[in-house]
Design a protein around this motif. Sequence first.
Motif, PDB file in Angstrom:
ATOM      1  N   UNK A 204      -4.716  -2.135  -0.093  1.00  0.00           N
ATOM      2  CA  UNK A 204      -4.492  -3.433  -0.741  1.00  0.00           C
ATOM      3  C   UNK A 204      -3.632  -3.213  -1.985  1.00  0.00           C
ATOM      4  N   UNK A 205      -3.422  -4.256  -2.762  1.00  0.00           N
ATOM      5  CA  UNK A 205      -2.506  -4.170  -3.902  1.00  0.00           C
ATOM      6  C   UNK A 205      -3.019  -3.264  -5.017  1.00  0.00           C
ATOM      7  N   UNK A 237      -3.767  -8.603   7.579  1.00  0.00           N
ATOM      8  CA  UNK A 237      -2.440  -9.169   7.311  1.00  0.00           C
ATOM      9  C   UNK A 237      -2.386  -9.846   5.939  1.00  0.00           C
ATOM     10  N   UNK A 238      -3.475 -10.464   5.532  1.00  0.00           N
ATOM     11  CA  UNK A 238      -3.515 -11.148   4.236  1.00  0.00           C
ATOM     12  C   UNK A 238      -3.639 -10.166   3.070  1.00  0.00           C
ATOM     13  N   UNK A 239      -4.338  -9.049   3.301  1.00  0.00           N
ATOM     14  CA  UNK A 239      -4.674  -8.165   2.191  1.00  0.00           C
ATOM     15  C   UNK A 239      -3.778  -6.936   2.065  1.00  0.00           C
ATOM     16  N   UNK A 240      -3.005  -6.599   3.105  1.00  0.00           N
ATOM     17  CA  UNK A 240      -2.218  -5.372   3.081  1.00  0.00           C
ATOM     18  C   UNK A 240      -1.109  -5.429   2.033  1.00  0.00           C
ATOM     19  N   UNK A 241      -0.973  -4.351   1.278  1.00  0.00           N
ATOM     20  CA  UNK A 241       0.128  -4.216   0.332  1.00  0.00           C
ATOM     21  C   UNK A 241       0.998  -3.015   0.670  1.00  0.00           C
ATOM     22  N   UNK A 242       0.408  -2.042   1.355  1.00  0.00           N
ATOM     23  CA  UNK A 242       1.158  -0.840   1.713  1.00  0.00           C
ATOM     24  C   UNK A 242       0.418  -0.122   2.830  1.00  0.00           C
ATOM     25  N   UNK A 243       1.168   0.615   3.644  1.00  0.00           N
ATOM     26  CA  UNK A 243       0.582   1.480   4.664  1.00  0.00           C
ATOM     27  C   UNK A 243       1.122   2.884   4.435  1.00  0.00           C
ATOM     28  N   UNK A 244       0.223   3.826   4.231  1.00  0.00           N
ATOM     29  CA  UNK A 244       0.623   5.226   4.139  1.00  0.00           C
ATOM     30  C   UNK A 244       0.113   5.937   5.391  1.00  0.00           C
ATOM     31  N   UNK A 245       0.589   7.133   5.622  1.00  0.00           N
ATOM     32  CA  UNK A 245       0.185   7.827   6.834  1.00  0.00           C
ATOM     33  C   UNK A 245       0.258   9.326   6.636  1.00  0.00           C
TER      34      UNK A 245
END
Length: 460
Positions: A204-205, A237-245
């Motif tokens: 999230x953010x 979808x509403x809460x995502x700010x970034x995706x790391x992997x």
Amino acid sequence: MYTIVDIETTGGKFNEEGITEIAIYKYDGHEVVDQFISLVNPEREIQPFVVNLTGINSNMLRNAPKFYEVAKRIVEITEGSILVAHNAKFDYRILRTEFSRLGFEYERETLCTVQLSKDLIPDLPSYSLGKLVRSLGIPVTDRHRASGDALATVKLFKLLIDKDTNKEIIINSIRKEPKLQLEPKLVDIMGKLPSITGVYYIHNSSGDIIYIGKSNNIKKRINQHFTGTDSKSKKIQLQVAEVTYESTGSELVALLKESEEIKRVKPKHNRSLRRSLFSSALYSFVDDNGYINLTVDKADGRKKAITTFSNRQSAKAFMFKVVEDYNLCQKLNGLYKTKTSCFNYDIKSCNGACVNQEAPEAYNKRVTELIKKYSYDNQDMVIIDKGRDIDERSAILIENGIFQGLGFFNLNYQINNIDILKTIITPMLNNRDNQHIIQSYLRRNKRLKIVTLDTQQENN
């Protein structure tokens, strides 16, 4: 985004040193995406001990660019990234001093691999770059030259990210990047993701992890999250700010990391892997006639299982296969209910253990071979699987039948030297879920390399 920096200087009084060589590798957490390497004319004398240490002398630097000529490139390649160095306080001070001489205020977030190493790999005898990378089996060339030391720091930083099981490096990096405080478009996030095997983390953010998953195609799987219409997908979808992997190369490594980190982090949108991954198990007992019987039953943590299964159906399928592969008796393994001989005996495919015609010693020898193959109980071994790069392999360490953890290596002596191997391994829990993951993977992948630690022999 990170920029791994190493600087060689003239030596001399504090804040009067000049840069003689600089190397910067821009690193996105997975690979080097840009680099800048240059000798620099410091416009001052180099201390003799520095010449002896680095091999850089004034004649070499006579035609090299002065700092003001490379300053713009340094600003550009480090813009919007976190500056990483071995003893970052020194390198950052030197850069700020040089820019200050030009009347420019140079500010970057920094990370020090000395401190990170002390936190993540404690109790080593030395944390100097040379001794540290040597103890970890990390190759280094051109020691005391900027490019060689910076590349060694890149490899060290990569290992430290692997060992940072709490994801503090990643989470803090996200928090330090202001643009990630704004809600980005999902398509922008998708554009940065690769189609590789690994574990992904949805943040999230605030940088907090709200979902962890594993996939053989991270980009495709995230797209499914972002286009899903179920309740969980809509919340993500509403809460995502970034995706790391994390790239793992190996599906086994991805499965183990996913299982353990969901249990530790407990992301609010994960549910399934908080429970056990298996419901059935394979057990053995010796009957009144001295034959080892195999039986599938509900998984029970109080009883010692040979191996475990996600469901009873997969357990039954496994039993039918091994009965055929090891020429075992259907009756003794619960696949044929009868008071007399089993069906396979009637068609001459069973040696007669069901009617006491085969000696228990001969029959039990085959059952014991099966048990040894599908259970790593009391074994000392390393499972070798794919790595993140073509010249890298993953290693899953098991000692005395206990799963110790996993790591990555690209040099043969790292895997053959138990002391170095244990240093590069990231410890993980030896819980029943991880045992199930390893056993299931070994059943599905017959051609994995197994290195036995007692004999150092490889088996397919």
